[in-house]
Design a protein around this motif. Structure first.
Motif, PDB file in Angstrom:
ATOM      1  N   UNK A 157      10.919  -0.849  11.931  1.00  0.00           N
ATOM      2  CA  UNK A 157       9.485  -0.720  10.959  1.00  0.00           C
ATOM      3  C   UNK A 157       9.339   0.514  10.265  1.00  0.00           C
ATOM      4  N   UNK A 158       9.819   1.539  10.787  1.00  0.00           N
ATOM      5  CA  UNK A 158       9.630   2.755   9.969  1.00  0.00           C
ATOM      6  C   UNK A 158      10.460   2.766   8.822  1.00  0.00           C
ATOM      7  N   UNK A 159      11.577   2.409   8.895  1.00  0.00           N
ATOM      8  CA  UNK A 159      12.450   2.446   7.987  1.00  0.00           C
ATOM      9  C   UNK A 159      12.223   1.449   6.941  1.00  0.00           C
ATOM     10  N   UNK A 171      11.461   2.369   2.913  1.00  0.00           N
ATOM     11  CA  UNK A 171      12.078   1.366   1.744  1.00  0.00           C
ATOM     12  C   UNK A 171      11.087   0.573   1.100  1.00  0.00           C
ATOM     13  N   UNK A 172      10.141   0.048   1.517  1.00  0.00           N
ATOM     14  CA  UNK A 172       9.249  -0.797   0.756  1.00  0.00           C
ATOM     15  C   UNK A 172       8.236   0.264  -0.154  1.00  0.00           C
ATOM     16  N   UNK A 173       8.183   1.530   0.203  1.00  0.00           N
ATOM     17  CA  UNK A 173       7.266   2.437  -0.739  1.00  0.00           C
ATOM     18  C   UNK A 173       8.276   2.854  -1.854  1.00  0.00           C
ATOM     19  N   UNK A 174       9.477   2.927  -1.644  1.00  0.00           N
ATOM     20  CA  UNK A 174      10.384   3.297  -2.703  1.00  0.00           C
ATOM     21  C   UNK A 174      11.256   2.215  -3.404  1.00  0.00           C
ATOM     22  N   UNK A 175      10.748   1.152  -3.357  1.00  0.00           N
ATOM     23  CA  UNK A 175      11.344  -0.262  -4.096  1.00  0.00           C
ATOM     24  C   UNK A 175      11.679   0.125  -5.499  1.00  0.00           C
TER      25      UNK A 175
END
Length: 93
Positions: A64-66, A70-74
């Motif tokens: 979940x942390x990863x 990853x979602x923030x840096x899409x």
């Protein structure tokens, strides 16, 4: 790119500690590094390690942390990041 990553993670996660390390030099000359750098319009800045400690990760699994990072840096992945190593910890981990 490193500055963009830093700004986004700071804004979203309010980290206790945050290190964004450009590892691109370790992959210089690799076909994917050249392709992604050309896509981004610059050399390097394709491989990063992010080490972050944040209260936002309390009670969350490693996966979940990863996913959060990853979602923030899409957008950054779409603009040239090829690889991202993530060390995401909650305080006390």
């Amino acid at each position: 790119m490193a500055e963009r990553i830093t700004q986004k993670l700071q804004a979203a996660l309010t980290p206790i500690t945050l290190d964004v390390i450009d590892d691109s030099h370790k992959h210089a000359g690799h076909a994917h590094a050249v392709t992604h750098a050309a896509k981004a319009g610059r050399s390097g800045e394709t491989h990063f390690t992010v080490k972050v400690v944040s209260d936002s990760f309390i009670g969350k699994s490693v996966l979940a942390r990863h996913r959060m990072v990853n979602d923030l840096l899409r957008a950054e992945f779409a603009e040239g990041i090829h690889a991202l190593a993530i060390e995401a910890k909650a305080p006390g981990d």
